[in-house]
Design a protein around this motif. Structure first.
Motif, PDB file in Angstrom:
ATOM      1  N   ARG A 177      31.057  25.613  87.695  1.00 23.56           N
ATOM      2  CA  ARG A 177      30.233  26.634  87.070  1.00 23.56           C
ATOM      3  C   ARG A 177      28.861  26.041  86.772  1.00 23.56           C
ATOM      4  N   TYR A 178      27.810  26.824  87.014  1.00 24.16           N
ATOM      5  CA  TYR A 178      26.437  26.346  86.904  1.00 24.16           C
ATOM      6  C   TYR A 178      25.597  27.282  86.044  1.00 24.16           C
ATOM      7  N   ILE A 179      24.619  26.702  85.368  1.00 22.12           N
ATOM      8  CA  ILE A 179      23.689  27.472  84.535  1.00 22.12           C
ATOM      9  C   ILE A 179      22.272  27.068  84.924  1.00 22.12           C
ATOM     10  N   GLY A 180      21.378  28.039  85.024  1.00 14.90           N
ATOM     11  CA  GLY A 180      19.969  27.746  85.259  1.00 14.90           C
ATOM     12  C   GLY A 180      19.112  28.550  84.307  1.00 14.90           C
ATOM     13  N   TYR A 181      18.118  27.915  83.691  1.00 18.25           N
ATOM     14  CA  TYR A 181      17.226  28.669  82.803  1.00 18.25           C
ATOM     15  C   TYR A 181      15.897  27.949  82.667  1.00 18.25           C
ATOM     16  N   ALA A 182      14.880  28.710  82.267  1.00 17.51           N
ATOM     17  CA  ALA A 182      13.543  28.168  82.025  1.00 17.51           C
ATOM     18  C   ALA A 182      13.313  28.155  80.514  1.00 17.51           C
ATOM     19  N   PRO A 183      13.216  26.993  79.884  1.00 19.83           N
ATOM     20  CA  PRO A 183      13.091  26.916  78.419  1.00 19.83           C
ATOM     21  C   PRO A 183      11.904  27.694  77.864  1.00 19.83           C
ATOM     22  N   CYS A 184      10.799  27.741  78.606  1.00 16.52           N
ATOM     23  CA  CYS A 184       9.602  28.441  78.117  1.00 16.52           C
ATOM     24  C   CYS A 184       9.374  29.763  78.839  1.00 16.52           C
ATOM     25  N   GLY A 185      10.362  30.225  79.588  1.00 18.59           N
ATOM     26  CA  GLY A 185      10.217  31.472  80.330  1.00 18.59           C
ATOM     27  C   GLY A 185       9.793  31.210  81.765  1.00 18.59           C
ATOM     28  N   HIS A 186      10.184  32.109  82.650  1.00 21.86           N
ATOM     29  CA  HIS A 186       9.808  31.993  84.058  1.00 21.86           C
ATOM     30  C   HIS A 186       8.360  32.411  84.240  1.00 21.86           C
ATOM     31  N   HIS A 187       7.506  31.449  84.566  1.00 20.16           N
ATOM     32  CA  HIS A 187       6.088  31.739  84.803  1.00 20.16           C
ATOM     33  C   HIS A 187       5.526  32.617  83.688  1.00 20.16           C
ATOM     34  N   PRO A 188       5.397  32.078  82.482  1.00 25.69           N
ATOM     35  CA  PRO A 188       4.984  32.905  81.340  1.00 25.69           C
ATOM     36  C   PRO A 188       3.662  33.616  81.530  1.00 25.69           C
ATOM     37  N   GLU A 189       2.802  33.115  82.385  1.00 26.60           N
ATOM     38  CA  GLU A 189       1.520  33.778  82.651  1.00 26.60           C
ATOM     39  C   GLU A 189       1.582  34.655  83.891  1.00 26.60           C
ATOM     40  N   SER A 190       2.813  34.916  84.369  1.00 30.09           N
ATOM     41  CA  SER A 190       3.024  35.734  85.582  1.00 30.09           C
ATOM     42  C   SER A 190       2.292  35.159  86.786  1.00 30.09           C
ATOM     43  N   SER A 191       2.219  33.851  86.848  1.00 27.02           N
ATOM     44  CA  SER A 191       1.562  33.190  87.972  1.00 27.02           C
ATOM     45  C   SER A 191       2.471  32.111  88.517  1.00 27.02           C
ATOM     46  N   GLU A 192       2.719  32.145  89.826  1.00 27.81           N
ATOM     47  CA  GLU A 192       3.565  31.141  90.437  1.00 27.81           C
ATOM     48  C   GLU A 192       2.789  29.869  90.752  1.00 27.81           C
ATOM     49  N   GLU A 193       1.485  29.839  90.441  1.00 21.65           N
ATOM     50  CA  GLU A 193       0.677  28.653  90.679  1.00 21.65           C
ATOM     51  C   GLU A 193       0.713  27.692  89.500  1.00 21.65           C
ATOM     52  N   GLU A 194       1.225  28.148  88.353  1.00 21.83           N
ATOM     53  CA  GLU A 194       1.255  27.326  87.159  1.00 21.83           C
ATOM     54  C   GLU A 194       2.589  26.584  87.058  1.00 21.83           C
ATOM     55  N   PRO A 195       2.570  25.267  86.772  1.00 26.77           N
ATOM     56  CA  PRO A 195       3.821  24.529  86.577  1.00 26.77           C
ATOM     57  C   PRO A 195       4.575  25.059  85.355  1.00 26.77           C
ATOM     58  N   HIS A 196       5.888  24.992  85.393  1.00 23.65           N
ATOM     59  CA  HIS A 196       6.683  25.285  84.212  1.00 23.65           C
ATOM     60  C   HIS A 196       8.012  24.556  84.317  1.00 23.65           C
ATOM     61  N   GLU A 197       8.730  24.513  83.201  1.00 28.64           N
ATOM     62  CA  GLU A 197       9.989  23.784  83.146  1.00 28.64           C
ATOM     63  C   GLU A 197      11.146  24.657  83.638  1.00 28.64           C
ATOM     64  N   TYR A 198      12.128  23.998  84.233  1.00 27.70           N
ATOM     65  CA  TYR A 198      13.354  24.668  84.615  1.00 27.70           C
ATOM     66  C   TYR A 198      14.485  23.653  84.536  1.00 27.70           C
ATOM     67  N   VAL A 199      15.657  24.136  84.119  1.00 29.65           N
ATOM     68  CA  VAL A 199      16.809  23.251  83.938  1.00 29.65           C
ATOM     69  C   VAL A 199      17.980  23.787  84.751  1.00 29.65           C
ATOM     70  N   ALA A 200      18.549  22.940  85.594  1.00 28.90           N
ATOM     71  CA  ALA A 200      19.769  23.271  86.326  1.00 28.90           C
ATOM     72  C   ALA A 200      20.909  22.459  85.714  1.00 28.90           C
ATOM     73  N   MET A 201      22.014  23.139  85.378  1.00 30.85           N
ATOM     74  CA  MET A 201      23.125  22.465  84.713  1.00 30.85           C
ATOM     75  C   MET A 201      24.448  22.821  85.376  1.00 30.85           C
ATOM     76  N   MET A 202      25.390  21.902  85.297  1.00 30.20           N
ATOM     77  CA  MET A 202      26.767  22.150  85.733  1.00 30.20           C
ATOM     78  C   MET A 202      27.689  21.858  84.569  1.00 30.20           C
ATOM     79  N   LEU A 203      28.591  22.782  84.268  1.00 27.10           N
ATOM     80  CA  LEU A 203      29.513  22.601  83.152  1.00 27.10           C
ATOM     81  C   LEU A 203      30.513  21.491  83.458  1.00 27.10           C
ATOM     82  N   LEU A 204      30.749  20.646  82.461  1.00 29.54           N
ATOM     83  CA  LEU A 204      31.729  19.570  82.560  1.00 29.54           C
ATOM     84  C   LEU A 204      32.975  19.950  81.772  1.00 29.54           C
TER      85      LEU A 204
END
Length: 253
Positions: A177-204
């Motif tokens: 099972r896997y979880i993916g999320y962006a801690p500060c939101g997906h492209h908070p400025e609605s721009s795909e040119e701006e870097p942002h954080e993303y976390v990919a996780m697998m449940l243990l």
């Protein structure tokens, strides 16, 4: 649910702009999403692309114009944003199974009604009409393998790091099972040119999360709370090693 309101607002914008060219970037902006993420979510929820949806709505309205007015094909092409009558006629015939002249004379055509999103909860599952979409689960006191990145396309980077790790270290990675999320939101400025954080996780599970690292990967606390869960099949990659999360979730739902 705020995101549901935003998705319907985006659909309302499309409906108001079917005459001419629909700006998909503006559609995504109204939905408070990046264009890529909106396209994936729309396909996941409707089993069709946003481009196909717009074309179907335009062709449905164009047929009503033909049946109820004396408008010419060249005028219809301009009205609905096509560069030439020939391009419009091809799209029209592909949708209706008949050219504009036949629909005008016969008054027979297909109808494609506008989409609206409504969600109901039934037996612990979130439903889109009668179709189970994703399951709602509560996570508490679990451990995960965690890959966190900050760049312009962090979703692909994080999941590619996860893929390399699981393929090298696990035999049962397709059943995990896997979880993916962006801690500060997906492209908070609605721009795909701006870097942002993303976390990919697998449940243990069990003793896997007892140490700070497992097979070289960092072990973290899983986020707590209610989550909309879809199983991401990690072998859903193209030849370049890029994963399409929306396509994977759609196939496994």
């Amino acid at each position: 649910m705020e995101w549901l309101t935003q998705m319907n607002d985006a659909l309302n914008y499309i409906e108001l702009n079917l005459q001419g060219t629909v700006d998909f970037s503006e559609v995504a902006h109204i939905a408070c999403s990046s264009l890529t993420r909106f396209q994936r979510m729309f396909t996941f929820m409707t089993d069709m692309t946003i481009g196909d949806y717009v074309k179907c709505r335009k062709m449905s309205l164009a047929a009503e114009d033909l049946k109820n007015t004396d408008i010419k094909v060249i005028e219809l092409a301009l009205k609905y944003g096509y560069k030439s009558p020939e391009a419009f006629t091809r799209a029209f015939q592909s949708f209706h199974g008949a050219p504009p002249t036949v629909v005008h004379k016969s008054g027979i055509s297909k109808v494609f009604h506008p989409i609206s999103f409504q969600i109901k909860i039934n037996g612990g599952n979130m439903m889109m009409g009668s179709k189970p979409v994703v399951q709602i689960e509560e996570l508490s006191n679990l451990k995960v393998v965690c890959f966190q990145v900050n760049c312009k396309e962090p979703e692909n980077e994080a999941w590619n790091q996860m893929r390399k790790w699981v393929v090298s270290n696990l035999n049962d990675y397709e059943a995990r099972r896997y979880i993916g999320y962006a801690p500060c939101g997906h492209h908070p400025e609605s721009s795909e040119e701006e870097p942002h954080e993303y976390v990919a996780m697998m449940l243990l599970y069990g003793e896997e999360g007892q140490n700070d690292y497992i097979s070289g990967a960092k072990v973290c606390d899983a986020p707590k709370g209610l989550f909309l869960v879809g199983d991401v099949v990690l072998n859903e990659f193209d030849d370049n090693g890029n994963i399409d999360i929306g396509e994977s979730m759609k196939k496994s739902s």
